[in-house]
Design an enzyme around this catalytic site. Structure first.
Site, PDB file in Angstrom:
ATOM      1  CB  SER A 151       3.243  13.373 -10.040  1.00 50.81           C
ATOM      2  OG  SER A 151       4.019  14.359  -9.441  1.00 50.81           O
ATOM      3  CG  ASP A 234       3.456  12.914  -2.186  1.00 43.75           C
ATOM      4  OD1 ASP A 234       4.604  13.358  -2.318  1.00 43.75           O
ATOM      5  OD2 ASP A 234       2.641  12.799  -3.118  1.00 43.75           O
ATOM      6  CG  HIS A 269       4.893  11.550  -5.346  1.00 40.55           C
ATOM      7  ND1 HIS A 269       3.823  12.410  -5.295  1.00 40.55           N
ATOM      8  CD2 HIS A 269       5.441  11.728  -6.593  1.00 40.55           C
ATOM      9  CE1 HIS A 269       3.723  13.081  -6.427  1.00 40.55           C
ATOM     10  NE2 HIS A 269       4.695  12.682  -7.238  1.00 40.55           N
TER      11      HIS A 269
HETATM   12  N1  LIG Z   1      13.567  13.389  -9.207  1.00 43.94           N
HETATM   13  C1  LIG Z   1      12.346  14.164  -9.158  1.00 43.94           C
HETATM   14  C2  LIG Z   1      11.107  13.355  -8.777  1.00 43.94           C
HETATM   15  C3  LIG Z   1      11.165  11.909  -9.212  1.00 43.94           C
HETATM   16  C4  LIG Z   1       9.813  11.266  -8.994  1.00 43.94           C
HETATM   17  O1  LIG Z   1       9.417  11.009  -7.879  1.00 43.94           O
HETATM   18  N2  LIG Z   1       9.086  11.056 -10.083  1.00 43.94           N
HETATM   19  C5  LIG Z   1       7.762  10.541  -9.975  1.00 43.94           C
HETATM   20  C6  LIG Z   1       6.779  11.552 -10.493  1.00 43.94           C
HETATM   21  S1  LIG Z   1       7.013  13.101  -9.678  1.00 43.94           S
HETATM   22  C7  LIG Z   1       6.010  14.176 -10.534  1.00 43.94           C
HETATM   23  O2  LIG Z   1       5.705  14.140 -11.650  1.00 43.94           O
HETATM   24  C8  LIG Z   1       7.632   9.240 -10.748  1.00 43.94           C
HETATM   25  O3  LIG Z   1       6.563   8.811 -11.088  1.00 43.94           O
HETATM   26  N3  LIG Z   1       8.780   8.598 -11.021  1.00 43.94           N
HETATM   27  C9  LIG Z   1       8.794   7.353 -11.779  1.00 43.94           C
HETATM   28  C10 LIG Z   1       8.628   6.105 -10.960  1.00 43.94           C
HETATM   29  O4  LIG Z   1       8.545   5.014 -11.572  1.00 43.94           O
HETATM   30  O5  LIG Z   1       8.533   6.178  -9.718  1.00 43.94           O
HETATM   31  C11 LIG Z   1      12.554  15.293  -8.187  1.00 43.94           C
HETATM   32  O6  LIG Z   1      12.734  15.026  -7.012  1.00 43.94           O
HETATM   33  O7  LIG Z   1      12.513  16.417  -8.637  1.00 43.94           O
END
Ligand SMILES: N[C@@H](CCC(=O)N[C@@H](CSC=O)C(=O)NCC(=O)O)C(=O)O
EC number: 3.1.2.12
Length: 295
Positions: A151, A234, A269
């Site tokens: 991401s 996703d 995702h």
């Molecule tokens: N709260 C955020 C999105 C939260 C999320 O899904 N984070 C992802 C990466 S998203 C892009 O960089 C993630 O890896 N979270 C950590 C995990 O351990 O899952 C929003 O909705 O804006």
């Protein structure tokens, strides 16, 4: 450039260790996790390395603990470095207020705007300082490096690769943001880090712009293959990631054959998606790093 061991656990015959160190780039104490395979731990063999960059709301722990990459990396005797996603414990009061800017949202760029410009130098940290830190202190051969991310970390991995194509053998990404300057996450963070939209400044921090820049100058390495996995379910795919626009762009640029972009049916995702396909990514990196599989 000294590092301090915070914790260490045996993991797939090697170790998963957490270190802290004072960073010149971010002017604060940073943490990273590193998986060292058996040969690096037991006989101090200098092994190749893959940097694994996490996404928004993550620390150095998410990819290390949930990505599932160490099992396959251990079979190739490859090290994995999991950096943090932003500076920590700074004087910036608003750094903890929003998930798209500040803590856990460093976007792997160098901020130029106050109050972020003192510490939010994540590009310098990942591309310049961290390789020196791990090369100096650990059994890692940084002449054999590659980079991947998830991401926001996918955007970081691709951007850092493009700007330093001779420093990394290859790159891959899971559900990457492919245009920070048009993603709602980036549209929130970039004005704060880089100032109001300036095509040159924002473009220098946007994967799609960077790719167009390097291809148009014949500066995109022709030998590189890029692997990207993207889940079809996703929730961020349509609005945040620019995946379909990017596919059109690489076709127009005539470089689609250098990208393997796989849509994985039904995946979202998160880290269940990443851990399902991470072995393919390790195989992709191992091939470019010249590492051989020991069963
Ligand atoms: N709260 C955020 C999105 C939260 C999320 O899904 N984070 C992802 C990466 S998203 C892009 O960089 C993630 O890896 N979270 C950590 C995990 O351990 O899952 C929003 O909705 O804006």
């Amino acid at each position: 450039m000294t590092i301090t061991l915070v914790s260490s656990s045996k993991h797939f015959g090697g170790t998963l260790a957490k270190y802290s160190h004072v960073s010149k780039a971010t002017q604060c104490t940073m943490h990273f996790n590193v998986f060292l395979p058996k040969s690096a731990v037991e006989s101090k063999a200098r092994v190749p390395v893959i940097y694994c960059l996490g996404g928004l709301t993550s620390t150095e722990d998410n990819f290390a603990q949930k990505g599932g990459a160490a099992s396959r990396a251990s079979k190739y005797e490859i090290a994995l470095v999991f950096p943090d996603t932003s500076p920590r414990n700074t004087d910036v009061a608003e750094a903890g207020e929003n998930s798209s800017v500040g803590y856990s949202a460093g976007f792997y760029l160098n901020a130029t705007q106050a109050p972020w410009d003192k510490n939010w130098k994540m590009y310098d940290y990942i591309a310049k300082e961290l390789p020196e830190v791990v090369s100096t202190n650990l059994s890692i051969d940084t002449t054999r490096s590659s980079i991947m991310g998830h991401s926001m970390g996918g955007h970081g991995a691709l951007s850092i690769f493009l700007k330093n194509q001779n420093n990394y053998k290859t790159v891959s990404a899971f559900a990457p943001i492919l245009s920070a300057s048009t993603s709602p996450w980036g549209l929130f963070a970039l004005p704060k880090y880089l100032g109001p939209h300036d095509p040159a400044v924002w473009g220098d921090n946007d994967v799609t712009h960077l790719l167009k820049h390097y291809v148009s100058r014949n500066l995109f390495r022709k030998d590189v293959k890029v692997l990207i996995d993207q889940g079809t379910e996703d929730g961020f795919l349509k609005e945040h990631l620019y995946t379909h626009g990017f596919i059109n762009d690489i076709k127009e640029l005539g470089i689609a054959d250098q990208f393997e972009i796989r849509f994985q049916d039904g995946y979202d995702h998160g880290y269940f998606f990443i851990s399902t396909f991470v072995e393919d990514h390790i195989d992709h990196h191992a091939k470019a790093l010249g590492a051989t599989l020991h069963q």
